[in-house]
Design an enzyme around this catalytic site. Structure first.
Site, short mmCIF file in Angstrom:
data_model
loop_
_atom_site.label_atom_id
_atom_site.label_comp_id
_atom_site.label_asym_id
_atom_site.label_seq_id
_atom_site.Cartn_x
_atom_site.Cartn_y
_atom_site.Cartn_z
N TYR A 258 -2.94 -9.38 15.99
CA TYR A 258 -1.88 -8.91 16.88
C TYR A 258 -1.78 -9.83 18.10
O TYR A 258 -0.84 -9.76 18.88
CB TYR A 258 -2.15 -7.46 17.31
CG TYR A 258 -2.26 -6.54 16.10
CD1 TYR A 258 -1.11 -6.05 15.49
CD2 TYR A 258 -3.50 -6.22 15.54
CE1 TYR A 258 -1.19 -5.25 14.36
CE2 TYR A 258 -3.59 -5.42 14.40
CZ TYR A 258 -2.43 -4.95 13.82
OH TYR A 258 -2.51 -4.17 12.69
N ARG B 217 -11.17 7.52 3.55
CA ARG B 217 -10.90 6.50 2.54
C ARG B 217 -12.17 5.93 1.90
O ARG B 217 -12.15 4.89 1.28
CB ARG B 217 -10.11 5.35 3.18
CG ARG B 217 -8.80 5.75 3.84
CD ARG B 217 -7.79 4.62 3.77
NE ARG B 217 -6.74 4.69 4.77
CZ ARG B 217 -5.75 5.57 4.75
NH1 ARG B 217 -5.70 6.50 3.81
NH2 ARG B 217 -4.83 5.54 5.70
N CYS C 33 -0.17 4.19 1.65
CA CYS C 33 -0.61 5.18 2.65
C CYS C 33 0.44 5.49 3.73
O CYS C 33 0.48 6.59 4.24
CB CYS C 33 -1.94 4.79 3.28
SG CYS C 33 -1.88 3.29 4.27
N LYS D 290 -11.80 -7.84 5.97
CA LYS D 290 -11.21 -6.99 7.00
C LYS D 290 -12.10 -5.80 7.29
O LYS D 290 -12.58 -5.19 6.33
CB LYS D 290 -9.86 -6.49 6.47
CG LYS D 290 -9.13 -5.52 7.34
CD LYS D 290 -7.86 -5.10 6.67
CE LYS D 290 -7.27 -3.98 7.51
NZ LYS D 290 -6.57 -3.03 6.72
N CYS E 146 0.86 -1.18 0.00
CA CYS E 146 0.00 0.00 0.00
C CYS E 146 0.90 1.23 0.00
O CYS E 146 2.08 1.14 0.32
CB CYS E 146 -0.91 0.01 1.23
SG CYS E 146 -2.27 1.19 1.07
N LYS F 142 -12.42 -5.05 1.99
CA LYS F 142 -11.86 -4.17 3.02
C LYS F 142 -12.80 -2.99 3.18
O LYS F 142 -13.01 -2.20 2.25
CB LYS F 142 -10.47 -3.71 2.61
CG LYS F 142 -9.86 -2.75 3.61
CD LYS F 142 -8.41 -2.46 3.31
CE LYS F 142 -7.86 -1.41 4.27
NZ LYS F 142 -6.45 -1.12 4.03
N CYS G 17 -4.01 6.06 -0.02
CA CYS G 17 -3.44 4.76 -0.41
C CYS G 17 -2.95 4.73 -1.85
O CYS G 17 -2.45 3.70 -2.32
CB CYS G 17 -4.46 3.65 -0.16
SG CYS G 17 -4.95 3.54 1.58
N ARG H 168 -3.53 3.45 12.36
CA ARG H 168 -3.09 4.69 11.71
C ARG H 168 -2.19 5.49 12.63
O ARG H 168 -1.32 6.22 12.18
CB ARG H 168 -4.30 5.49 11.24
CG ARG H 168 -4.97 4.76 10.08
CD ARG H 168 -6.18 5.48 9.55
NE ARG H 168 -6.88 4.61 8.59
CZ ARG H 168 -8.09 4.84 8.12
NH1 ARG H 168 -8.74 5.93 8.52
NH2 ARG H 168 -8.64 4.01 7.27
C1 PBG Z 1 -3.02 0.07 4.72
C2 PBG Z 1 -3.58 -0.76 5.80
C3 PBG Z 1 -4.39 -0.39 6.88
C4 PBG Z 1 -4.55 -1.53 7.67
C5 PBG Z 1 -3.90 -2.56 7.02
N1 PBG Z 1 -3.32 -2.06 5.87
C6 PBG Z 1 -4.92 0.93 7.27
C7 PBG Z 1 -5.96 1.58 6.48
O1 PBG Z 1 -6.44 1.09 5.45
O2 PBG Z 1 -6.28 2.70 6.86
C8 PBG Z 1 -5.30 -1.62 8.97
C9 PBG Z 1 -4.78 -2.64 9.92
C10 PBG Z 1 -5.28 -2.51 11.31
O3 PBG Z 1 -6.09 -1.62 11.65
O4 PBG Z 1 -4.85 -3.31 12.14
N2 PBG Z 1 -3.91 0.56 3.80
#
Ligand code: PBG
Length: 327
Positions: A312, A216, A121, A247, A119, A194, A129, A204
């Protein structure tokens, strides 16, 4: 009472309960997301994610050892670069933070399977992103940069790449670029379903990747939609995704099941930062039993149809499995 069916008959002992269990959980299905950053001697706790750290390249081996000792053998790397720019150059730089972290992983813990989040971002000054055209994220040129990023990860030693940007056509773009560069055997795990979710808040903060303006929602999915998620997963499989991901996990398990029913590739569920933060906070207050909650969350993701669980809490879950609490 004259009952022929008594469900309680099979609930009487732990041996029996485990014998008839419908969902089996294994540490082999766990992926641990890790944050890597520049600097030396860094092991910096993420304020909203107690016990989760940003690791510099020299401290990262400690984390790899902990994971290995716990029986967690797959890692997903997220990079936090020292500098950001408009086009996220750090994402596809040969000496980028993730590229160098891959080398550390390969050298220090080759037994751990290396997956990278693809990504922009974390690398763009605006925190979106992809790259911008005015105020909008410009889809097609962004796909080119994401493909470049994926190839540079594969070249640096990634075993698998996982695009999380939500640009249209990025799985196809990445597949073609990987094949052309000689990485036809590098699988793609697509963050297909997602959602534009508030559950990413703590991440973030950890990755310093909050968008500088707007949000987003123009590329991540609306949380009200279900059929669109199935469509997205099917599209990604057509474009060459080897694994599709849903996700966040906990509030979106309906999608895990629907996607599982619709596709014939493995489904992954990502229990995101906000899920972790909520459990940690409630556990710290003494309001919930952390171990049991974490076990339930994991078991329910697998029950819904996931064969891969990103979390995690990977180490704790591996321990719960070993101790027979779940599994
Ligand atoms: C990158 C990304 C994100 C997460 C995983 N890859 C953040 C987002 O899309 O803002 C989130 C992972 C998490 O919250 O544990 N785009």
């Amino acid at each position: 009472m004259d009952l022929l069916q008594r469900s309680r008959r099979l609930r009487g002992t732990e041996t029996l309960r485990r014998m008839v269990r419908e969902t089996r959980v294994s540490a082999a299905s766990l992926i641990y997301p890790a944050f890597v950053c520049e600097g030396t001697g860094v092991k910096e706790e993420v304020p909203s994610m107690p016990r989760q750290f940003r690791w510099s390249l020299d401290t990262l081996p400690h984390k790899l050892e902990e994971l290995s000792n716990a029986g967690v053998n797959a890692i997903m790397l997220f990079g936090i670069p020292a500098e950001k720019d408009e086009v996220g150059s750090g994402a596809y730089a040969e000496d980028g933070i993730v590229q160098r972290a891959l080398e550390v992983c390969k050298r220090e813990a080759p037994q751990i399977y290396r997956i990278t989040d693809v990504c922009l971002c974390e690398y763009t000054s605006h925190g979106h992103c992809g790259m911008l055209a005015g105020d909008t994220v410009d889809n097609d040129p962004s796909v080119d940069l994401l493909a470049l990023t994926a190839v540079s990860h594969a070249a640096a030693g990634a075993d698998m790449v996982a695009p999380s940007d939500m640009m249209d056509g990025r799985v196809l773009g990445i597949r073609n670029a990987l094949d052309f560069a000689g990485f036809a055997h590098t699988p793609i795990m697509s963050y297909s379903v997602k959602y534009a979710s508030a559950f990413y808040g703590p991440f973030r903060e950890a990755a310093d990747s909050a968008p500088a303006f707007g949000d987003r929602r123009s590329y991540q999915m609306d949380v009200h939609n279900r059929r669109e998620g199935v469509k997205k997963a099917l599209q990604d499989v057509e474009q060459g995704a080897d694994i599709v991901m849903v996700k966040p996990a906990m509030s979106f398990l309906d999608l895990v099941r629907e996607v599982y029913d619709a596709v014939n590739v493995p489904v992954a569920a990502y229990s995101v930062s906000g899920e972790y933060a909520m459990v940690k906070a409630a556990a710290a207050a003494g309001w919930i039993d952390e171990r049991r909650i974490v076990g339930e969350m994991a078991a329910s993701a697998f029950r819904a149809g996931a064969s891969i669980y990103l979390t995690y809490y990977a180490e704790l879950i591996a321990k719960l499995i070993e101790e027979g609490e779940i599994g």
